[in-house]
Design an enzyme around this catalytic site. Structure first.
Site, PDB file in Angstrom:
ATOM      1  N   ASP A  36       5.237 -11.371   1.569  1.00 17.54           N
ATOM      2  CA  ASP A  36       4.252 -11.201   0.504  1.00 17.54           C
ATOM      3  C   ASP A  36       3.453 -12.491   0.364  1.00 17.54           C
ATOM      4  O   ASP A  36       3.971 -13.510  -0.119  1.00 17.54           O
ATOM      5  CB  ASP A  36       4.956 -10.861  -0.811  1.00 17.54           C
ATOM      6  CG  ASP A  36       3.993 -10.436  -1.908  1.00 17.54           C
ATOM      7  OD1 ASP A  36       2.885 -11.005  -1.973  1.00 17.54           O
ATOM      8  OD2 ASP A  36       4.338  -9.541  -2.699  1.00 17.54           O
TER       9      ASP A  36
ATOM     10  N   THR B 109     -16.436  -7.662   1.468  1.00 15.38           N
ATOM     11  CA  THR B 109     -17.104  -6.399   1.167  1.00 15.38           C
ATOM     12  C   THR B 109     -18.563  -6.634   0.804  1.00 15.38           C
ATOM     13  O   THR B 109     -18.905  -7.651   0.168  1.00 15.38           O
ATOM     14  CB  THR B 109     -16.411  -5.677  -0.006  1.00 15.38           C
ATOM     15  OG1 THR B 109     -17.201  -4.570  -0.423  1.00 15.38           O
ATOM     16  CG2 THR B 109     -16.206  -6.599  -1.199  1.00 15.38           C
TER      17      THR B 109
ATOM     18  N   ARG C  94       0.835  -1.207   0.000  1.00 17.46           N
ATOM     19  CA  ARG C  94       0.000   0.000   0.000  1.00 17.46           C
ATOM     20  C   ARG C  94       0.867   1.253   0.000  1.00 17.46           C
ATOM     21  O   ARG C  94       0.502   2.273  -0.627  1.00 17.46           O
ATOM     22  CB  ARG C  94      -0.927  -0.021   1.225  1.00 17.46           C
ATOM     23  CG  ARG C  94      -1.890   1.145   1.295  1.00 17.46           C
ATOM     24  CD  ARG C  94      -2.882   1.121   0.132  1.00 17.46           C
ATOM     25  NE  ARG C  94      -3.629   2.378   0.065  1.00 17.46           N
ATOM     26  CZ  ARG C  94      -3.225   3.462  -0.573  1.00 17.46           C
ATOM     27  NH1 ARG C  94      -2.073   3.449  -1.243  1.00 17.46           N
ATOM     28  NH2 ARG C  94      -3.949   4.551  -0.581  1.00 17.46           N
TER      29      ARG C  94
ATOM     30  N   LYS D   5     -13.159 -10.542  -4.433  1.00 21.38           N
ATOM     31  CA  LYS D   5     -13.812 -10.889  -3.171  1.00 21.38           C
ATOM     32  C   LYS D   5     -14.886 -11.958  -3.391  1.00 21.38           C
ATOM     33  O   LYS D   5     -15.133 -12.794  -2.514  1.00 21.38           O
ATOM     34  CB  LYS D   5     -14.429  -9.645  -2.537  1.00 21.38           C
ATOM     35  CG  LYS D   5     -13.412  -8.576  -2.139  1.00 21.38           C
ATOM     36  CD  LYS D   5     -12.550  -9.017  -0.982  1.00 21.38           C
ATOM     37  CE  LYS D   5     -11.719  -7.851  -0.446  1.00 21.38           C
ATOM     38  NZ  LYS D   5     -10.935  -8.179   0.742  1.00 21.38           N
TER      39      LYS D   5
ATOM     40  N   ASN E 146      -2.745 -10.586  -7.045  1.00 21.60           N
ATOM     41  CA  ASN E 146      -2.430 -10.335  -5.644  1.00 21.60           C
ATOM     42  C   ASN E 146      -3.515 -10.899  -4.726  1.00 21.60           C
ATOM     43  O   ASN E 146      -3.231 -11.644  -3.783  1.00 21.60           O
ATOM     44  CB  ASN E 146      -2.277  -8.833  -5.403  1.00 21.60           C
ATOM     45  CG  ASN E 146      -1.924  -8.519  -3.956  1.00 21.60           C
ATOM     46  OD1 ASN E 146      -0.775  -8.629  -3.551  1.00 21.60           O
ATOM     47  ND2 ASN E 146      -2.913  -8.144  -3.165  1.00 21.60           N
TER      48      ASN E 146
ATOM     49  N   SER F 169     -16.761  -4.387  -9.940  1.00 25.31           N
ATOM     50  CA  SER F 169     -15.395  -4.025 -10.326  1.00 25.31           C
ATOM     51  C   SER F 169     -14.528  -5.266 -10.231  1.00 25.31           C
ATOM     52  O   SER F 169     -14.943  -6.297  -9.670  1.00 25.31           O
ATOM     53  CB  SER F 169     -14.838  -2.937  -9.400  1.00 25.31           C
ATOM     54  OG  SER F 169     -14.551  -3.479  -8.107  1.00 25.31           O
TER      55      SER F 169
ATOM     56  N   TYR G 119     -11.910  -5.528  -8.370  1.00 25.31           N
ATOM     57  CA  TYR G 119     -11.693  -5.715  -6.926  1.00 25.31           C
ATOM     58  C   TYR G 119     -12.832  -6.523  -6.302  1.00 25.31           C
ATOM     59  O   TYR G 119     -12.606  -7.503  -5.591  1.00 25.31           O
ATOM     60  CB  TYR G 119     -11.572  -4.355  -6.240  1.00 25.31           C
ATOM     61  CG  TYR G 119     -11.893  -4.401  -4.767  1.00 25.31           C
ATOM     62  CD1 TYR G 119     -11.019  -4.985  -3.866  1.00 25.31           C
ATOM     63  CD2 TYR G 119     -13.093  -3.878  -4.278  1.00 25.31           C
ATOM     64  CE1 TYR G 119     -11.326  -5.055  -2.510  1.00 25.31           C
ATOM     65  CE2 TYR G 119     -13.404  -3.935  -2.933  1.00 25.31           C
ATOM     66  CZ  TYR G 119     -12.511  -4.526  -2.053  1.00 25.31           C
ATOM     67  OH  TYR G 119     -12.834  -4.593  -0.723  1.00 25.31           O
ATOM     68  N   HIS G 120     -14.080  -6.121  -6.561  1.00 26.27           N
ATOM     69  CA  HIS G 120     -15.214  -6.844  -5.994  1.00 26.27           C
ATOM     70  C   HIS G 120     -15.283  -8.274  -6.531  1.00 26.27           C
ATOM     71  O   HIS G 120     -15.714  -9.193  -5.835  1.00 26.27           O
ATOM     72  CB  HIS G 120     -16.513  -6.098  -6.287  1.00 26.27           C
ATOM     73  CG  HIS G 120     -16.618  -4.790  -5.562  1.00 26.27           C
ATOM     74  ND1 HIS G 120     -16.521  -3.578  -6.201  1.00 26.27           N
ATOM     75  CD2 HIS G 120     -16.800  -4.509  -4.244  1.00 26.27           C
ATOM     76  CE1 HIS G 120     -16.646  -2.602  -5.313  1.00 26.27           C
ATOM     77  NE2 HIS G 120     -16.817  -3.141  -4.125  1.00 26.27           N
TER      78      HIS G 120
END
Length: 405
Positions: free
Chosen positions: A74, A145, A35, A192, A119, A186, A188-189
């Site tokens: 990592d 999320t 980050r 998840k 990642n 997205s 990202y979503h």
């Protein structure tokens, strides 16, 4: 308990590590510090000044006498090291925050999409495989999320993870519970949503004990622990990729920037204060599923609000102007959102809801560190598609020089 906090240098990870250490647990942070590297890539910095993770841990020990142990690792690329660390340390619980968490960042370019999938998915699967291989009976708590469900209006409350359905068979109707269908908005979503399938498999196949927390949008600055010393302050993102919507409104108000509402502002979202977020993780740790149980899923949120209503609330409180801009996301202009959060309420959560005092606190923090803000990084400009990118507003303040010829 001995607790591993994966991604413990992050926005929710750091206050969680402090909260659990303050309760007397032995806390180990595992983080690759990605980050911080993303800040460098984006040319932006946390609104609040952040010391190194080693210095933060030193200050915590100085203030409390308790130690937080940091390990540079990592999860997505160092599977053998992760496995060796787990085998040597044998934590009682593992809290998994170690994923790229910003939807806009995941949609910036094809490179960002690939990075987010590699990642996030590899980190989760490496962790699950390592837990099975080492035979550690640790309770895994994952920060997911609410966004896995999407934001379409179905007119019924979103349950906590599972949906009762009726299936027509040759022998007649049968009842079954399935994972509530995902509709990620997205990349990202989407990662998840993939996590959910991985958890379901490893829980049923290997008996891993897993709790998945479907969290709303986090707002606020301080927790009880981050207030104890200036150098323990949490990171605070204001930029268009990582800043969360309510925090961004409050920062924009503090520096005299228009409150940027994208589209009609009719998007309804779930919210939770940062103090409640760490408290929910504590409660989830105390209510671990047994080996062989299905994945336990909590909706980690306390209230829902429309974006335009939040902007009007902040505008009334601060006198800020509201600017309606083209939406860089591909999403419905208006949606309703009804969410069940019965499980956390039953475990004793007393929700912190939007209160003027806490909103003012964020504004005061923003004013204190306003000199650290790069106004050019405030607009949300990462577009979901190339066509949408053509209409994104890069200059909400209209301060750039315009041609007069």
């Amino acid at each position: 308990m001995r607790i591993a906090v994966l991604g413990g240098d992050g926005f929710v990870g750091w206050p969680t590590a402090l909260h659990l250490s303050n309760l007397g647990h032995e806390v180990h942070i595992l983080d690759n510090l990605s980050r911080r590297w993303i800040d460098t890539e984006l040319g932006v910095q946390s609104l609040t000044p952040m010391d190194s993770i080693q210095e933060r841990c030193r200050i915590w020990h100085q203030q409390t006498g308790r130690r937080i142990h940091f390990h540079l690792l990592d999860l997505a690329t160092e599977y053998e090291r992760l496995k060796q660390w787990l085998a040597a340390t044998r934590p009682d619980a593992v809290i998994h925050f170690a994923e790229q968490r910003a939807a806009p960042y995941s949609m910036k370019t094809d490179r960002h999409k690939v990075y987010t999938v590699n990642n996030n998915t590899n980190a989760t699967h490496n962790l699950l495989a390592a837990l099975v291989e080492t035979g550690i009976d640790a309770h895994l708590v994952h920060l997911g999320t609410m966004g896995v469900y999407g934001y379409s209006s179905v007119g019924a409350p979103i349950p906590e993870g599972y949906l009762d359905v009726q299936i027509d068979t040759p022998d007649g109707p049968r009842q079954q519970q399935i994972l509530y269908p995902t509709r990620p908005g997205s990349v990202y979503h989407m990662t998840k949503s993939l996590d959910q399938i991985l958890f379901q498999f490893y829980a049923q196949n290997d008996g891993l004990r897993i709790t998945d927390l479907h969290q709303g949008i986090v707002w606020g600055t301080h927790t009880d622990q981050t207030r104890r010393h200036e150098q323990l302050i949490n990171r605070f993102d204001y930029d268009g990729d990582y800043g969360t919507v309510l925090n961004r409104f409050l920062i924009q108000a503090a520096i005299g920037y228009p409150l940027t509402v994208h589209g009609t502002g009719g998007q309804t979202r779930a919210f939770i204060h940062i103090q409640d977020s760490v408290r929910c993780i504590e409660l989830a740790l105390k209510d671990a599923p047994a080996a062989g149980d299905r994945v336990r899923i909590f909706n980690q949120m306390t209230e829902t609000h429309r974006v335009r209503d939040l902007a009007e609330l902040v505008a009334r409180m601060t006198g800020a102007e509201v600017a309606y801009l083209p939406n860089p996301r591909k999403e419905a202009e208006e949606n309703d959102l009804i969410v069940r959060n019965d499980q956390f309420l039953a475990l004793g959560l007393r929700p912190i809801t939007l209160a003027e005092g806490l909103l003012s606190e964020v504004v005061e923090v923003a004013r204190k560190y306003a000199h650290r803000i790069d106004r050019s990084r405030v607009p949300a400009v990462s577009a979901w598609t190339k066509d949408i990118a053509k209409r994104v507003e890069h200059d909400p303040e209209h301060k750039r020089l315009r041609s007069v010829s």
